[in-house]
Design an enzyme around this catalytic site. Sequence first.
Site, mmCIF file in Angstrom:
data_model
loop_
_atom_site.group_PDB
_atom_site.id
_atom_site.type_symbol
_atom_site.label_atom_id
_atom_site.label_comp_id
_atom_site.label_asym_id
_atom_site.label_seq_id
_atom_site.Cartn_x
_atom_site.Cartn_y
_atom_site.Cartn_z
ATOM 1 C CE LYS A 69 0.602 -17.400 -3.270
ATOM 2 N NZ LYS A 69 -0.297 -18.614 -3.125
ATOM 3 C CE1 TYR B 288 -3.298 -2.768 -0.121
ATOM 4 C CE2 TYR B 288 -4.169 -2.075 2.273
ATOM 5 C CZ TYR B 288 -4.020 -2.882 1.108
ATOM 6 O OH TYR B 288 -5.001 -3.912 1.207
ATOM 7 C CG ASP C 264 -7.399 -4.070 4.036
ATOM 8 O OD1 ASP C 264 -8.257 -4.109 4.733
ATOM 9 O OD2 ASP C 264 -7.063 -3.207 2.976
#
Length: 369
Positions: free
Chosen positions: A194, A143, A250
């Site tokens: 990930k 972000y 989020d």
Amino acid sequence: MAANKKLLLLPGDGIGPEVIAEVRRVVDWMGQRRSVRFDVKEGLIGGAAIDATGHPLPDETLSAAKNSDAILLGAVGGPKWGSLPFNLQPERGLLGIRKELGLFANLRPALVFDALANASTLKEEVVRGLDIMIVRELTGGIYFGEPRGIEDKPDGTRKGVNTLTYTSPEVHRIGRTAFDLAQKRKKRVCSIDKANVLETTVMWREEMELIKSEFPDVELSHMYVDNAAMQLVRNPKQFDVVVTTNMFGDILSDCAAMLTGSLGMLPSASLGEADPSGRCPALYEPVHGSAPDIAGQGIANPLATILSFSMLLRYSFDIDEDADMIEQAVKNVLDSGMRTEDIMETGRTKVSTGEMGEAVLKELDKLVA
Ligand code: NAD
């Protein structure tokens, strides 16, 4: 006893002032019945601040926030301010305060009270007794990473770019927050990444392992985010503390929130880094917004905000006994069958915002009697 803890209340907009008013009663109760007193100030933020000063985060509010030991916010926003320029919208006040205070850790508990176990869309046996804590990194990751933007290419195509970056100090501080929390809970941290695809999260995983050595009593496991999304709805009770990046957090924290079935019950905290004196900036708020559709009707559920206050007592002031007491009072009120409209079921007693606040105070009285 002298007032020793500086508490800033920011009611904000819509139902914000209504739910903060109920916390104010709990704060006053604590001053009278317990050994902790607060020096309470109120400030303007969001649309209310725009109306009064022209800006969603006035300087006065920011300096009061920097001077307080903890901040409790109601909610900001509403259609009244929807046509203002982006940088003057009420939500900018909230984003501004998070940025100015360096609030890098977002804590979102997903707790299912027994009395509400059937409010979830999941089967009751999957969620009954659920108590997990999602710790989301809030100031880094994709972000905020650079470069970012949208490029027009010479061949007439376009390219969108966002960048996922984390540094090891950023991973260490969010990791320590998660391990600290786990030490006060079931001593298990699951770090979500990930690492099978993204190098940044390979580093995240390795640095989490390093931090783990500082907390020998806490167990650390790792999970890929796609599996974590599945596990959260398949068997959420396997988790204790979950720690993850900004974007994964989020998404997963909203998913975990919905396991509980009710927006009006969900508290949250955002924590910053302690200064040399040990003071740690912290903002507590319900997860819900300003609910303009029900504002002014006296029907909002104040429990998410009351539970945010109990998080404040626990994490900013280490007053676990009083935090436990507030949570127990909320549990007792729910067990007694009282419900605001958002959590109403047949056979229960529908109450207003004020009646729900009053019921919590009565339970608190009983608990200290
Ligand atoms: P919302 O959370 O305000 O409302 C969603 C739905 O849940 C509404 O039907 C509302 O009535 C209900 N609801 C929410 N809280 C409740 C409570 N305590 N008791 C009973 N019912 C409750 O989300 P939204 O409608 O998407 O947003 C409304 C405004 O709030 C927007 O301006 C948005 O930007 C803002 N917002 C602010 C915050 C914040 O201040 N942290 C968070 C989310 C949304």
